[in-house]
Design a protein around this motif. Structure first.
Motif, PDB file in Angstrom:
ATOM      1  N   THR A   1       2.312 -20.563 -31.681  1.00 25.21           N
ATOM      2  CA  THR A   1       1.396 -20.779 -30.563  1.00 25.21           C
ATOM      3  C   THR A   1       0.173 -19.897 -30.764  1.00 25.21           C
ATOM      4  O   THR A   1       0.288 -18.778 -31.269  1.00 25.21           O
ATOM      5  N   TRP A   2      -0.993 -20.407 -30.376  1.00 21.18           N
ATOM      6  CA  TRP A   2      -2.213 -19.631 -30.547  1.00 21.18           C
ATOM      7  C   TRP A   2      -3.225 -19.984 -29.463  1.00 21.18           C
ATOM      8  O   TRP A   2      -3.141 -21.019 -28.810  1.00 21.18           O
ATOM      9  N   VAL A   3      -4.183 -19.075 -29.312  1.00 26.56           N
ATOM     10  CA  VAL A   3      -5.345 -19.293 -28.450  1.00 26.56           C
ATOM     11  C   VAL A   3      -6.587 -19.073 -29.301  1.00 26.56           C
ATOM     12  O   VAL A   3      -6.712 -18.043 -29.967  1.00 26.56           O
ATOM     13  N   ARG A   4      -7.477 -20.058 -29.299  1.00 25.94           N
ATOM     14  CA  ARG A   4      -8.728 -19.989 -30.073  1.00 25.94           C
ATOM     15  C   ARG A   4      -9.894 -19.943 -29.092  1.00 25.94           C
ATOM     16  O   ARG A   4      -9.995 -20.777 -28.195  1.00 25.94           O
ATOM     17  N   THR A   5     -10.755 -18.944 -29.270  1.00 23.28           N
ATOM     18  CA  THR A   5     -11.867 -18.718 -28.355  1.00 23.28           C
ATOM     19  C   THR A   5     -13.184 -19.013 -29.055  1.00 23.28           C
ATOM     20  O   THR A   5     -13.382 -18.610 -30.201  1.00 23.28           O
ATOM     21  N   ASP A   6     -14.084 -19.691 -28.356  1.00 24.99           N
ATOM     22  CA  ASP A   6     -15.364 -20.081 -28.943  1.00 24.99           C
ATOM     23  C   ASP A   6     -16.303 -18.877 -29.031  1.00 24.99           C
ATOM     24  O   ASP A   6     -16.049 -17.826 -28.440  1.00 24.99           O
ATOM     25  N   PRO A   7     -17.415 -19.005 -29.767  1.00 25.65           N
ATOM     26  CA  PRO A   7     -18.314 -17.862 -29.958  1.00 25.65           C
ATOM     27  C   PRO A   7     -18.881 -17.295 -28.666  1.00 25.65           C
ATOM     28  O   PRO A   7     -19.163 -16.095 -28.586  1.00 25.65           O
ATOM     29  N   THR A   8     -19.074 -18.110 -27.631  1.00 25.83           N
ATOM     30  CA  THR A   8     -19.645 -17.584 -26.386  1.00 25.83           C
ATOM     31  C   THR A   8     -18.608 -16.888 -25.524  1.00 25.83           C
ATOM     32  O   THR A   8     -18.962 -16.137 -24.610  1.00 25.83           O
ATOM     33  N   GLY A   9     -17.333 -17.135 -25.802  1.00 25.49           N
ATOM     34  CA  GLY A   9     -16.287 -16.526 -25.003  1.00 25.49           C
ATOM     35  C   GLY A   9     -16.101 -17.155 -23.640  1.00 25.49           C
ATOM     36  O   GLY A   9     -15.375 -16.618 -22.796  1.00 25.49           O
ATOM     37  N   THR A  10     -16.736 -18.294 -23.385  1.00 25.80           N
ATOM     38  CA  THR A  10     -16.680 -18.902 -22.060  1.00 25.80           C
ATOM     39  C   THR A  10     -15.473 -19.812 -21.879  1.00 25.80           C
ATOM     40  O   THR A  10     -15.107 -20.139 -20.761  1.00 25.80           O
ATOM     41  N   ARG A  11     -14.865 -20.237 -22.976  1.00 31.17           N
ATOM     42  CA  ARG A  11     -13.693 -21.091 -22.844  1.00 31.17           C
ATOM     43  C   ARG A  11     -12.755 -20.860 -24.020  1.00 31.17           C
ATOM     44  O   ARG A  11     -13.159 -20.398 -25.087  1.00 31.17           O
ATOM     45  N   ALA A  12     -11.503 -21.149 -23.796  1.00 30.35           N
ATOM     46  CA  ALA A  12     -10.498 -20.975 -24.835  1.00 30.35           C
ATOM     47  C   ALA A  12      -9.601 -22.201 -24.867  1.00 30.35           C
ATOM     48  O   ALA A  12      -9.382 -22.859 -23.835  1.00 30.35           O
ATOM     49  N   THR A  13      -9.097 -22.520 -26.041  1.00 27.78           N
ATOM     50  CA  THR A  13      -8.159 -23.626 -26.188  1.00 27.78           C
ATOM     51  C   THR A  13      -6.852 -23.094 -26.754  1.00 27.78           C
ATOM     52  O   THR A  13      -6.850 -22.234 -27.630  1.00 27.78           O
TER      53      THR A  13
END
Length: 205
Positions: free
Chosen positions: A79-91
């Motif tokens: 299981t993992w969480v990937r965060t975008d460069p802006t840090g505003t959302r995670a998947t």
């Protein structure tokens, strides 16, 4: 505690695109690898922090590259969480896989530790989640690993055991060889060991 530097090479023209400055060591709960990745010019490019339990399963993974971040662990597969460069959302992602892989040589050591192959054993299939650069996009891959050769090399510090693994990508049939000495990658496609300041560590039996 091995410390050193890997050169990561472009698969097409074999020129270095990054250097990975690493240290790693086995411990009472497993094995940990940490590194800082730089461009050939010395600029920061990313980092790797990987901890395995005593069975070789990923207790904790934290990757940074291209402004992206991934945190993961073995949980209901992986299981993992990937965060975008802006840090505003995670998947969040979850796959019935055995472990993670990626550009870092740490993942080659981790997979070998997880499988614990012997030279007489048949090839073993393993499913991995590959975080592909530059944006750490997750991709599920199936590989076959076989320990094909084990050689002892004489050094000033005693014999150095080097294991050769044949790794096959099951989707394409492409094969390559990975050479490991303890918890250090001696040679692999796209990886050169540029500098090693202390001997590799042996994993406990």
């Amino acid at each position: 505690m091995p410390r050193g530097r890997y050169a990561l090479l472009d698969p097409h023209d074999h020129t270095p695109f990054a250097h990975e400055h690493f240290q790693c060591a086995p411990g009472p709960s497993g094995w940990r690898y940490v590194s800082q990745v730089t461009t050939p010019e010395g600029d920061h490019r990313g980092s790797v922090d990987l901890a395995l339990d005593e069975l070789g399963r990923p207790l904790r993974l934290e990757l940074h590259a291209g402004g992206w971040q991934v945190r993961g662990a073995a949980l209901d597969g992986v299981t993992w969480v990937r965060t975008d460069p802006t840090g505003t959302r995670a998947t969040e992602g979850n796959v019935r896989a055995h472990a993670f892989t990626g550009t870092s040589p740490a993942f080659l050591v981790a997979t070998a530790r997880l499988l614990r192959l012997t030279p007489s054993a048949a090839a073993t299939r393993v499913r991995l989640v590959d975080f592909t650069e530059p944006v750490l996009a997750p991709l599920t891959v199936d590989q076959s690993w076989a320990l094909t050769e084990r050689q002892a090399h004489t050094t000033d510090n005693g014999p150095l055991i080097v294991d050769a693994y044949q790794v096959t990508a099951l989707d394409t049939g492409e094969r390559h060889t990975v050479h490991l000495a303890g918890d250090v990658v001696v040679a692999a496609p796209g990886v050169e060991l540029d500098d090693l300041r202390s001997p590799p560590s042996d994993f406990p039996a």
